[in-house]
Design a protein around this motif. Structure first.
Motif, PDB file in Angstrom:
ATOM      1  N   PHE A 136       0.836  -1.202   0.000  1.00  0.00           N
ATOM      2  CA  PHE A 136       0.000   0.000   0.000  1.00  0.00           C
ATOM      3  C   PHE A 136       0.869   1.250   0.000  1.00  0.00           C
ATOM      4  CE2 PHE A 136      -3.100  -3.019   1.619  1.00  0.00           C
ATOM      5  CZ  PHE A 136      -4.277  -2.600   1.014  1.00  0.00           C
ATOM      6  N   VAL A 137       0.528   2.174  -0.887  1.00  0.00           N
ATOM      7  CA  VAL A 137       1.095   3.524  -0.856  1.00  0.00           C
ATOM      8  C   VAL A 137       0.030   4.401  -0.207  1.00  0.00           C
ATOM      9  CG1 VAL A 137       1.891   5.481  -2.216  1.00  0.00           C
ATOM     10  CG2 VAL A 137       2.515   3.155  -2.889  1.00  0.00           C
ATOM     11  N   ASP A 138       0.275   4.805   1.031  1.00  0.00           N
ATOM     12  CA  ASP A 138      -0.742   5.477   1.846  1.00  0.00           C
ATOM     13  C   ASP A 138      -0.688   6.990   1.636  1.00  0.00           C
ATOM     14  OD1 ASP A 138      -1.573   3.023   2.994  1.00  0.00           O
ATOM     15  OD2 ASP A 138       0.138   3.097   4.355  1.00  0.00           O
ATOM     16  N   TYR A 139      -1.835   7.591   1.322  1.00  0.00           N
ATOM     17  CA  TYR A 139      -1.891   8.994   0.925  1.00  0.00           C
ATOM     18  C   TYR A 139      -3.012   9.782   1.596  1.00  0.00           C
ATOM     19  CZ  TYR A 139      -5.870   7.393  -1.701  1.00  0.00           C
ATOM     20  OH  TYR A 139      -7.087   6.841  -2.029  1.00  0.00           O
ATOM     21  N   PHE A 140      -3.766   9.162   2.507  1.00  0.00           N
ATOM     22  CA  PHE A 140      -4.952   9.800   3.080  1.00  0.00           C
ATOM     23  C   PHE A 140      -5.270   9.084   4.386  1.00  0.00           C
ATOM     24  CE2 PHE A 140      -9.630  10.633   3.182  1.00  0.00           C
ATOM     25  CZ  PHE A 140      -9.621  12.005   2.977  1.00  0.00           C
ATOM     26  N   ARG A 141      -6.114   9.685   5.213  1.00  0.00           N
ATOM     27  CA  ARG A 141      -6.487   9.050   6.470  1.00  0.00           C
ATOM     28  C   ARG A 141      -7.955   9.338   6.764  1.00  0.00           C
ATOM     29  NH1 ARG A 141      -3.686   6.614  10.408  1.00  0.00           N
ATOM     30  NH2 ARG A 141      -4.534   6.589  12.529  1.00  0.00           N
ATOM     31  N   ALA A 142      -8.701   8.290   7.107  1.00  0.00           N
ATOM     32  CA  ALA A 142     -10.122   8.444   7.417  1.00  0.00           C
ATOM     33  C   ALA A 142     -10.577   7.275   8.272  1.00  0.00           C
ATOM     34  CB  ALA A 142     -10.958   8.531   6.146  1.00  0.00           C
ATOM     35  N   PHE A 247      -5.741   5.369   4.111  1.00  0.00           N
ATOM     36  CA  PHE A 247      -6.210   4.922   2.806  1.00  0.00           C
ATOM     37  C   PHE A 247      -4.967   4.746   1.933  1.00  0.00           C
ATOM     38  CE2 PHE A 247     -10.845   6.487   2.054  1.00  0.00           C
ATOM     39  CZ  PHE A 247     -11.250   5.862   3.201  1.00  0.00           C
ATOM     40  N   GLY A 248      -4.949   3.693   1.135  1.00  0.00           N
ATOM     41  CA  GLY A 248      -3.783   3.479   0.297  1.00  0.00           C
ATOM     42  C   GLY A 248      -4.126   3.036  -1.113  1.00  0.00           C
ATOM     43  N   ILE A 249      -3.191   3.271  -2.010  1.00  0.00           N
ATOM     44  CA  ILE A 249      -3.239   2.667  -3.338  1.00  0.00           C
ATOM     45  C   ILE A 249      -2.700   1.254  -3.192  1.00  0.00           C
ATOM     46  CG2 ILE A 249      -2.424   2.796  -5.727  1.00  0.00           C
ATOM     47  CD1 ILE A 249      -1.901   5.785  -5.230  1.00  0.00           C
ATOM     48  N   ALA A 250      -3.508   0.271  -3.507  1.00  0.00           N
ATOM     49  CA  ALA A 250      -3.055  -1.119  -3.431  1.00  0.00           C
ATOM     50  C   ALA A 250      -2.190  -1.420  -4.651  1.00  0.00           C
ATOM     51  CB  ALA A 250      -4.252  -2.061  -3.377  1.00  0.00           C
ATOM     52  N   VAL A 251      -1.018  -2.013  -4.413  1.00  0.00           N
ATOM     53  CA  VAL A 251      -0.033  -2.222  -5.471  1.00  0.00           C
ATOM     54  C   VAL A 251       0.275  -3.712  -5.592  1.00  0.00           C
ATOM     55  CG1 VAL A 251       2.233  -1.578  -6.359  1.00  0.00           C
ATOM     56  CG2 VAL A 251       0.975   0.016  -4.891  1.00  0.00           C
ATOM     57  N   SER A 252       0.123  -4.240  -6.805  1.00  0.00           N
ATOM     58  CA  SER A 252       0.454  -5.639  -7.054  1.00  0.00           C
ATOM     59  C   SER A 252       1.954  -5.871  -6.888  1.00  0.00           C
ATOM     60  CB  SER A 252       0.024  -6.040  -8.466  1.00  0.00           C
ATOM     61  OG  SER A 252       0.478  -7.347  -8.772  1.00  0.00           O
ATOM     62  N   ARG A 253       2.307  -6.972  -6.244  1.00  0.00           N
ATOM     63  CA  ARG A 253       3.722  -7.298  -6.066  1.00  0.00           C
ATOM     64  C   ARG A 253       4.299  -8.029  -7.275  1.00  0.00           C
ATOM     65  NH1 ARG A 253       2.310  -8.880  -0.180  1.00  0.00           N
ATOM     66  NH2 ARG A 253       2.799  -6.958   0.952  1.00  0.00           N
ATOM     67  N   THR A 254       3.467  -8.272  -8.288  1.00  0.00           N
ATOM     68  CA  THR A 254       3.986  -8.959  -9.472  1.00  0.00           C
ATOM     69  C   THR A 254       4.913  -8.045 -10.275  1.00  0.00           C
ATOM     70  OG1 THR A 254       1.996  -8.334 -10.712  1.00  0.00           O
ATOM     71  CG2 THR A 254       1.997 -10.493  -9.640  1.00  0.00           C
ATOM     72  N   ASN A 255       4.813  -6.725 -10.060  1.00  0.00           N
ATOM     73  CA  ASN A 255       5.748  -5.768 -10.652  1.00  0.00           C
ATOM     74  C   ASN A 255       6.714  -5.318  -9.554  1.00  0.00           C
ATOM     75  OD1 ASN A 255       4.900  -5.539 -13.390  1.00  0.00           O
ATOM     76  ND2 ASN A 255       3.105  -4.391 -12.698  1.00  0.00           N
ATOM     77  N   GLY A 257       9.231  -3.680  -7.239  1.00  0.00           N
ATOM     78  CA  GLY A 257       9.772  -2.337  -7.172  1.00  0.00           C
ATOM     79  C   GLY A 257       8.793  -1.235  -7.529  1.00  0.00           C
ATOM     80  N   LEU A 258       7.551  -1.586  -7.887  1.00  0.00           N
ATOM     81  CA  LEU A 258       6.591  -0.556  -8.294  1.00  0.00           C
ATOM     82  C   LEU A 258       6.147   0.305  -7.116  1.00  0.00           C
ATOM     83  CD1 LEU A 258       4.787   0.792 -10.387  1.00  0.00           C
ATOM     84  CD2 LEU A 258       3.124  -1.064 -10.079  1.00  0.00           C
ATOM     85  N   ALA A 259       5.918  -0.296  -5.959  1.00  0.00           N
ATOM     86  CA  ALA A 259       5.391   0.459  -4.822  1.00  0.00           C
ATOM     87  C   ALA A 259       6.296   1.623  -4.405  1.00  0.00           C
ATOM     88  CB  ALA A 259       5.125  -0.484  -3.641  1.00  0.00           C
ATOM     89  N   ILE A 292       3.816  10.770   2.489  1.00  0.00           N
ATOM     90  CA  ILE A 292       3.333   9.574   1.797  1.00  0.00           C
ATOM     91  C   ILE A 292       4.126   8.381   2.326  1.00  0.00           C
ATOM     92  CG2 ILE A 292       2.919   8.475  -0.424  1.00  0.00           C
ATOM     93  CD1 ILE A 292       1.384  11.118   0.051  1.00  0.00           C
ATOM     94  N   THR A 293       3.408   7.392   2.844  1.00  0.00           N
ATOM     95  CA  THR A 293       4.074   6.263   3.506  1.00  0.00           C
ATOM     96  C   THR A 293       3.786   4.956   2.773  1.00  0.00           C
ATOM     97  OG1 THR A 293       2.179   6.101   5.006  1.00  0.00           O
ATOM     98  CG2 THR A 293       4.089   7.357   5.771  1.00  0.00           C
ATOM     99  N   LEU A 294       4.503   3.935   3.171  1.00  0.00           N
ATOM    100  CA  LEU A 294       4.378   2.612   2.555  1.00  0.00           C
ATOM    101  C   LEU A 294       3.999   1.605   3.640  1.00  0.00           C
ATOM    102  CD1 LEU A 294       4.820   1.206  -0.225  1.00  0.00           C
ATOM    103  CD2 LEU A 294       7.157   0.702   0.537  1.00  0.00           C
ATOM    104  N   ASN A 295       2.845   0.951   3.443  1.00  0.00           N
ATOM    105  CA  ASN A 295       2.391  -0.105   4.355  1.00  0.00           C
ATOM    106  C   ASN A 295       2.356   0.367   5.806  1.00  0.00           C
ATOM    107  OD1 ASN A 295       2.112  -2.002   2.251  1.00  0.00           O
ATOM    108  ND2 ASN A 295       4.272  -2.564   2.395  1.00  0.00           N
TER     109      ASN A 295
END
Length: 298
Positions: A136-142, A247-255, A257-259, A292-295
């Protein structure tokens, strides 16, 4: 030329001069502020996984119908909302197209884990359990709000008042989990929980009167309670947000280094001021983050 015509011409000329003088004295209109936009970054583009870079597209799964976060415009095809705007900004920074694909909310994370798409954007709360499938790339909070019919005829004031009442939640949402935890405290008066396919469907159950309350993320709940088109039907029990989380953008791990690249790209959007402008456009400033945080979900 007659005296009458001469006087009329003189009067018109004088009026024109007065108009010009007044225009000259009037303050100039304030120019519209230029829209702030994050710029393309060659360095971030070059860091994209080769497959994404070569294809030139990020595919994003979304379950629309979640104003003001992600929803369809009046034409029924164009996606609007804070996430649609932020996705466009990310595409610009990374130099790729962003292609949305409709998905049922409960299926998004499993489909990303299977490599069917690159990202998921649908007001997705970052939790440790969900991190087992995606990053997850976290960009918001609710947090979660309690939404009732306008007038609150049943006198609901908080979570404890929901015991023994019919309540709707979206399937696969954090509100479904919250209802389950609340159920454990209700004893002899359990919740009568209706699990709808989407959060939007859960709110329709409330409008139809088949339930007395809906548990839903605060942004769409506040939108429905304040929008002139829906505020006569819905009401927030309070402004309290239960169990706030990223809240985060969910990122597939199949790519691989994308996150981290997306994290840095969203950081560029934040630093440019565009992030602030997007949230202001959709009246979501209250959920803004400074970093902007990660996981970061727990």
């Amino acid at each position: 030329m007659s005296t009458h015509v001469l006087r009329r011409t003189t009067a018109v000329a004088a009026a024109a001069l007065v108009t010009l003088a007044l225009a000259a004295c009037a303050p100039e209109a304030e120019p519209e502020p230029e829209a702030r936009q994050a710029a393309f970054s060659q360095e971030l583009h070059d860091r994209l996984p080769a497959g994404v870079r070569d294809d030139g597209t990020l595919t994003v799964l979304t379950s629309a119908g979640y104003a003001p976060v992600m929803f369809y415009a009046a034409d029924g095809r164009t996606l609007e909302g804070s996430e649609a705007d932020l996705a466009a900004a990310l595409g610009r920074v990374l130099g790729v197209e962003v292609e949305f694909q409709p998905a049922e909310f409960p299926t998004i994370l499993d489909r990303l884990a299977a490599g069917e798409a690159d990202l998921g954007m649908s007001g997705i709360t970052d939790t440790v359990e969900r991190q087992a499938k995606v990053d997850f790339v976290d960009y918001f909070r609710a947090g979660t709000a309690i939404l009732v019919q306008h007038g609150n005829a049943h006198g609901i004031t908080g979570l404890d008042d929901l015991c023994g009442r019919p309540v709707s939640v979206g399937a696969g949402t954090t509100q479904e989990l919250l209802a389950g935890r609340l159920q454990e405290t209700c004893g002899a008066e359990p919740l009568a929980v209706t699990q709808s396919l989407t959060a939007a469907d859960a709110m329709l159950e409330l409008r139809a009167g088949t339930v007395q309350a809906t548990l839903v993320d605060y942004p769409p709940a506040a939108h429905l309670a304040s929008d002139p088109r829906s505020r006569s039907a819905f009401e927030l029990v309070s402004d309290e947000q239960h169990e706030p989380a990223p809240f985060g953008i969910a990122v597939s791990r199949t790519n691989e280094g994308l996150a981290p690249v997306l994290q840095d790209a969203m950081s560029e959007v934040l630093a440019s001021g565009e992030y602030e402008d997007v949230l202001a456009r959709w009246n979501l400033q209250g959920g803004a983050v400074d970093e902007i945080t990660l996981n970061a979900g727990t």
